[in-house]
Scaffold this motif. Structure first.
Motif, PDB file in Angstrom:
ATOM      1  N   PHE A  65       0.833  -1.202   0.000  1.00 36.45           N
ATOM      2  CA  PHE A  65       0.000   0.000   0.000  1.00 36.45           C
ATOM      3  C   PHE A  65       0.870   1.257   0.000  1.00 36.45           C
ATOM      4  CE2 PHE A  65      -2.077   3.513   2.157  1.00 36.45           C
ATOM      5  CZ  PHE A  65      -3.247   3.629   1.424  1.00 36.45           C
ATOM      6  N   HIS A  66       1.912   1.251   0.826  1.00 46.34           N
ATOM      7  CA  HIS A  66       2.794   2.420   0.911  1.00 46.34           C
ATOM      8  C   HIS A  66       3.440   2.723  -0.434  1.00 46.34           C
ATOM      9  CE1 HIS A  66       5.820   5.239   2.420  1.00 46.34           C
ATOM     10  NE2 HIS A  66       6.692   4.552   1.708  1.00 46.34           N
ATOM     11  N   LEU A  67       3.946   1.687  -1.098  1.00 50.37           N
ATOM     12  CA  LEU A  67       4.611   1.892  -2.374  1.00 50.37           C
ATOM     13  C   LEU A  67       3.621   2.367  -3.433  1.00 50.37           C
ATOM     14  CD1 LEU A  67       7.107   1.806  -4.110  1.00 50.37           C
ATOM     15  CD2 LEU A  67       6.701  -0.635  -4.502  1.00 50.37           C
ATOM     16  N   GLY A  68       2.422   1.754  -3.485  1.00 50.34           N
ATOM     17  CA  GLY A  68       1.411   2.175  -4.442  1.00 50.34           C
ATOM     18  C   GLY A  68       1.004   3.628  -4.221  1.00 50.34           C
ATOM     19  N   ASP A  69       0.841   3.995  -2.951  1.00 50.91           N
ATOM     20  CA  ASP A  69       0.479   5.373  -2.625  1.00 50.91           C
ATOM     21  C   ASP A  69       1.583   6.340  -3.020  1.00 50.91           C
ATOM     22  OD1 ASP A  69      -1.592   7.053  -1.194  1.00 50.91           O
ATOM     23  OD2 ASP A  69       0.140   7.544   0.046  1.00 50.91           O
ATOM     24  N   LEU A  70       2.841   5.917  -2.830  1.00 46.12           N
ATOM     25  CA  LEU A  70       3.974   6.764  -3.175  1.00 46.12           C
ATOM     26  C   LEU A  70       4.076   6.968  -4.688  1.00 46.12           C
ATOM     27  CD1 LEU A  70       6.204   8.190  -1.548  1.00 46.12           C
ATOM     28  CD2 LEU A  70       7.684   6.237  -2.020  1.00 46.12           C
ATOM     29  N   ILE A  71       3.833   5.911  -5.453  1.00 46.45           N
ATOM     30  CA  ILE A  71       3.853   6.019  -6.913  1.00 46.45           C
ATOM     31  C   ILE A  71       2.825   7.039  -7.392  1.00 46.45           C
ATOM     32  CG2 ILE A  71       3.320   4.774  -9.054  1.00 46.45           C
ATOM     33  CD1 ILE A  71       4.542   2.278  -7.737  1.00 46.45           C
ATOM     34  N   ASN A  87       3.943  19.258  -8.781  1.00 47.81           N
ATOM     35  CA  ASN A  87       4.943  20.314  -8.904  1.00 47.81           C
ATOM     36  C   ASN A  87       4.557  21.635  -8.245  1.00 47.81           C
ATOM     37  OD1 ASN A  87       7.307  19.446 -10.914  1.00 47.81           O
ATOM     38  ND2 ASN A  87       5.418  18.447 -11.571  1.00 47.81           N
ATOM     39  N   ARG A  88       3.261  21.881  -8.069  1.00 46.49           N
ATOM     40  CA  ARG A  88       2.790  23.074  -7.357  1.00 46.49           C
ATOM     41  C   ARG A  88       1.679  22.645  -6.398  1.00 46.49           C
ATOM     42  NH1 ARG A  88       4.475  27.951 -10.030  1.00 46.49           N
ATOM     43  NH2 ARG A  88       6.450  27.366 -11.025  1.00 46.49           N
ATOM     44  N   PRO A  89       2.035  21.906  -5.348  1.00 46.87           N
ATOM     45  CA  PRO A  89       1.011  21.353  -4.442  1.00 46.87           C
ATOM     46  C   PRO A  89       0.276  22.456  -3.685  1.00 46.87           C
ATOM     47  CG  PRO A  89       3.210  21.060  -3.525  1.00 46.87           C
ATOM     48  CD  PRO A  89       3.396  21.558  -4.914  1.00 46.87           C
ATOM     49  N   PRO A  90      -0.968  22.171  -3.266  1.00 48.17           N
ATOM     50  CA  PRO A  90      -1.727  23.138  -2.480  1.00 48.17           C
ATOM     51  C   PRO A  90      -1.043  23.413  -1.142  1.00 48.17           C
ATOM     52  CG  PRO A  90      -3.153  21.392  -3.318  1.00 48.17           C
ATOM     53  CD  PRO A  90      -1.747  20.965  -3.568  1.00 48.17           C
ATOM     54  N   PRO A  91      -1.316  24.547  -0.525  1.00 48.07           N
ATOM     55  CA  PRO A  91      -0.735  24.845   0.795  1.00 48.07           C
ATOM     56  C   PRO A  91      -1.070  23.757   1.808  1.00 48.07           C
ATOM     57  CG  PRO A  91      -1.803  26.792  -0.127  1.00 48.07           C
ATOM     58  CD  PRO A  91      -2.156  25.645  -1.028  1.00 48.07           C
ATOM     59  N   GLY A  92      -0.075  23.338   2.565  1.00 45.85           N
ATOM     60  CA  GLY A  92      -0.283  22.311   3.577  1.00 45.85           C
ATOM     61  C   GLY A  92      -0.101  20.900   3.073  1.00 45.85           C
ATOM     62  N   ALA A  93      -0.079  20.715   1.744  1.00 44.42           N
ATOM     63  CA  ALA A  93       0.112  19.379   1.176  1.00 44.42           C
ATOM     64  C   ALA A  93       1.594  19.037   1.140  1.00 44.42           C
ATOM     65  CB  ALA A  93      -0.477  19.310  -0.233  1.00 44.42           C
ATOM     66  N   LEU A  94       1.904  17.740   1.166  1.00 37.60           N
ATOM     67  CA  LEU A  94       3.283  17.290   1.088  1.00 37.60           C
ATOM     68  C   LEU A  94       3.880  17.676  -0.249  1.00 37.60           C
ATOM     69  CD1 LEU A  94       5.690  15.540   2.121  1.00 37.60           C
ATOM     70  CD2 LEU A  94       4.578  13.597   1.004  1.00 37.60           C
ATOM     71  N   ASN A  95       5.013  18.353  -0.213  1.00 39.89           N
ATOM     72  CA  ASN A  95       5.735  18.665  -1.440  1.00 39.89           C
ATOM     73  C   ASN A  95       6.693  17.523  -1.723  1.00 39.89           C
ATOM     74  OD1 ASN A  95       7.335  19.664  -3.526  1.00 39.89           O
ATOM     75  ND2 ASN A  95       7.188  21.771  -2.790  1.00 39.89           N
ATOM     76  N   ILE A  96       6.239  16.586  -2.520  1.00 39.85           N
ATOM     77  CA  ILE A  96       6.985  15.366  -2.762  1.00 39.85           C
ATOM     78  C   ILE A  96       8.294  15.654  -3.490  1.00 39.85           C
ATOM     79  CG2 ILE A  96       6.087  14.694  -5.047  1.00 39.85           C
ATOM     80  CD1 ILE A  96       6.243  12.355  -2.014  1.00 39.85           C
ATOM     81  N   MET A  97       8.346  16.741  -4.275  1.00 41.21           N
ATOM     82  CA  MET A  97       9.556  17.072  -5.007  1.00 41.21           C
ATOM     83  C   MET A  97      10.657  17.563  -4.072  1.00 41.21           C
ATOM     84  SD  MET A  97       8.560  16.155  -7.889  1.00 41.21           S
ATOM     85  CE  MET A  97       9.960  16.628  -8.884  1.00 41.21           C
ATOM     86  N   ASP A  98      10.265  18.124  -2.921  1.00 47.23           N
ATOM     87  CA  ASP A  98      11.255  18.565  -1.947  1.00 47.23           C
ATOM     88  C   ASP A  98      11.702  17.425  -1.036  1.00 47.23           C
ATOM     89  OD1 ASP A  98      11.327  21.101  -2.880  1.00 47.23           O
ATOM     90  OD2 ASP A  98      10.023  21.950  -1.343  1.00 47.23           O
TER      91      ASP A  98
END
Length: 242
Positions: free
Chosen positions: A95-101, A215-226
């Protein structure tokens, strides 16, 4: 000597992930060394490619969505089960890997396209086109984002999400000198979209939205690129017996 598949692991997938395991120590040592962290997304993309293998990948089909048949759809349950059966991971790891993808935008949802999460039910998902993959690294510029928001603003007659309105206004001020070009490009892209089939328009809208949510996540959302995949430690969560 021919490669022997382990139980539940197809030969193509096994070969990809054995190569990937040899890079584990390198990925774990990346830390914050800038562009070198692209090695881990590349490994993730190898897995996504294996998931699309015509014989051993996830079985996809055409389903009616909204008012149009959408091809190459799969469900969240299909994604979860494929990872569980082919990688030898636990349910939590699968589940973790699928969610991460999905959070990295390699797979996007159609039912709730604003939410990049894995739902292990019959919610429909689709593989992202490689053009929008992380490794392509085409710059997510203010100009591109302004054109995207201008298109949404025209289509929705100003009914953008609050954070999108804020970004739209900021960009209007920041690149005001180019705003005529922004509106012209947005209008032209919308005119071109009208020439496509409805199903193609739905797919393209979801593809673009997923790209910009990453690439431009909403405020408060995880910025996966960072945060980077190495910080999520996906390498430690995938264990294949050799």
């Amino acid at each position: 000597e021919a490669t022997r598949a382990e139980p539940g692991v197809s030969p193509p997938c096994l070969c990809l992930w054995r190569r990937r395991r040899r890079r584990d120590s390198q990925c774990a040592a990346l830390g914050a060394r800038g562009s070198e962290s692209m090695g881990c997304p590349a490994a993730m993309e190898e897995l996504v490619t294996a998931m699309q293998h015509p014989e051993t990948g996830i079985k996809m089909g055409t389903q009616r969505f909204v008012v149009a048949p959408i091809p190459h759809l799969m469900t969240g349950h299909d994604i979860f089960e494929w990872l569980l059966q082919n990688l030898g991971t636990s349910e939590a790891e699968s589940f973790h890997l699928g969610d991460l993808i999905i959070k990295y935008g390699y797979i996007y949802p159609l039912k709730d396209p604003k939410s990049l999460v894995l739902r292990t039910d019959d919610s429909p998902y689709r593989f992202q086109t490689p053009y929008f993959w992380t490794s392509r690294k085409w710059p997510a510029t203010d100009l591109d984002y302004a054109i995207y928001l201008a298109k949404k603003n025209i289509k929705k007659q100003g009914n953008l999400a609050d954070y999108e309105k804020t970004c739209y206004n900021l960009l209007h001020t920041r690149i005001n000198h180019a705003w005529d070009f922004v509106v012209m490009q947005a209008s032209e892209q919308l005119r071109a979209a009208k020439q496509r089939k409805r199903s193609d328009r739905i797919v393209l809208d979801c593809q673009e939205q997923a790209y910009w949510l990453v690439n431009r996540p909403p405020p408060g959302a995880l910025n996966i690129m960072d945060s980077g995949p190495h910080r999520n430690n996906i390498q430690a969560r995938i264990k294949l017996e050799e």
